[in-house]
Design an enzyme around this catalytic site. Sequence first.
Site, mmCIF file in Angstrom:
data_model
loop_
_atom_site.group_PDB
_atom_site.id
_atom_site.type_symbol
_atom_site.label_atom_id
_atom_site.label_comp_id
_atom_site.label_asym_id
_atom_site.label_seq_id
_atom_site.Cartn_x
_atom_site.Cartn_y
_atom_site.Cartn_z
ATOM 1 N N HIS A 123 1.441 -1.287 0.048
ATOM 2 C CA HIS A 123 -0.171 -0.254 0.227
ATOM 3 C C HIS A 123 1.054 1.463 -0.205
ATOM 4 O O HIS A 123 2.007 1.617 0.439
ATOM 5 C CB HIS A 123 -0.665 -0.485 1.292
ATOM 6 C CG HIS A 123 -0.400 -0.343 2.680
ATOM 7 N ND1 HIS A 123 0.316 -1.792 2.528
ATOM 8 C CD2 HIS A 123 0.342 0.315 3.860
ATOM 9 C CE1 HIS A 123 0.953 -1.002 3.936
ATOM 10 N NE2 HIS A 123 0.498 -0.453 4.544
ATOM 11 N N HIS A 171 1.403 5.096 1.330
ATOM 12 C CA HIS A 171 0.447 6.274 2.100
ATOM 13 C C HIS A 171 1.185 7.534 1.007
ATOM 14 O O HIS A 171 1.575 7.665 0.954
ATOM 15 C CB HIS A 171 1.289 6.448 3.606
ATOM 16 C CG HIS A 171 1.134 5.031 3.729
ATOM 17 N ND1 HIS A 171 0.594 4.787 5.477
ATOM 18 C CD2 HIS A 171 1.915 3.653 3.780
ATOM 19 C CE1 HIS A 171 0.545 4.020 5.788
ATOM 20 N NE2 HIS A 171 1.559 3.541 5.271
HETATM 21 P P1 AMP Z 1 1.518 0.973 7.252
HETATM 22 O O1 AMP Z 1 2.135 0.576 8.720
HETATM 23 O O2 AMP Z 1 1.891 0.773 6.393
HETATM 24 O O3 AMP Z 1 1.488 -0.968 7.359
HETATM 25 O O4 AMP Z 1 0.528 1.248 7.420
HETATM 26 C C1 AMP Z 1 -1.081 0.435 7.906
HETATM 27 C C2 AMP Z 1 -2.194 1.886 7.489
HETATM 28 O O5 AMP Z 1 -2.957 1.092 7.268
HETATM 29 C C3 AMP Z 1 -2.312 2.844 8.851
HETATM 30 O O6 AMP Z 1 -1.875 2.973 7.970
HETATM 31 C C4 AMP Z 1 -3.524 2.063 9.091
HETATM 32 O O7 AMP Z 1 -4.131 2.994 9.649
HETATM 33 C C5 AMP Z 1 -4.443 1.823 8.743
HETATM 34 N N1 AMP Z 1 -5.029 1.128 8.217
HETATM 35 C C6 AMP Z 1 -5.290 -0.193 8.816
HETATM 36 N N2 AMP Z 1 -6.548 -1.368 8.876
HETATM 37 C C7 AMP Z 1 -7.628 -0.255 8.303
HETATM 38 C C8 AMP Z 1 -8.403 -0.457 7.757
HETATM 39 N N3 AMP Z 1 -9.386 -0.728 8.213
HETATM 40 N N4 AMP Z 1 -9.029 0.372 6.724
HETATM 41 C C9 AMP Z 1 -8.108 1.455 6.402
HETATM 42 N N5 AMP Z 1 -6.991 2.069 7.281
HETATM 43 C C10 AMP Z 1 -6.493 0.477 7.699
#
Ligand code: AMP
Length: 139
Positions: free
Chosen positions: A98, A100
């Site tokens: 993903h 950001h």
């Molecule tokens: P990472 O640390 O790069 O894996 O970031 C994961 C991101 O996913 C974090 O910023 C979380 O806030 C976001 N996240 C986790 N669960 C959800 C969800 N159900 N919907 C939207 N964002 C999410």
Amino acid sequence: MSTIFSQIVEGEIPARVVYEDETTLAFLDANPLAPGHTLVVPKDEYERLNDIPEDVADDLYDTIHRLVPAVEDAVDADASTVAFNNGEAAGQEVPHVHCHIVPRFEGDGGGPIHAVAGETPDLEDDELDEIAEDIESRA
Ligand code: AMP
């Protein structure tokens, strides 16, 4: 066991979807670092950038390219930080690639990408040459 982002792709859990096409999806981060913090994912599940086939990488970049100005304009941001946590050691928590898109504002108190580094290395010229050659031979 599918990732939480695959569950969003499948519509099994809710999300604030802001863009969708055949191969990619973008939705608001549930714990935003700034208003408009958006995640862009390939619909198929790949853990890291390294795992994505070229056509999906192209599609993912197209969606990021489309979303960056859309996100900035929507929240009247001055700039954005666009980044991947690519692997657990880099802070990746959800094992589904993903991107950001974090809107940034003058004086928001945040830092540049350079702030992610811990102790920075002190490399000699020959070490830099060797590393550059090694990367070039693999690219
Ligand atoms: P990472 O640390 O790069 O894996 O970031 C994961 C991101 O996913 C974090 O910023 C979380 O806030 C976001 N996240 C986790 N669960 C959800 C969800 N159900 N919907 C939207 N964002 C999410």
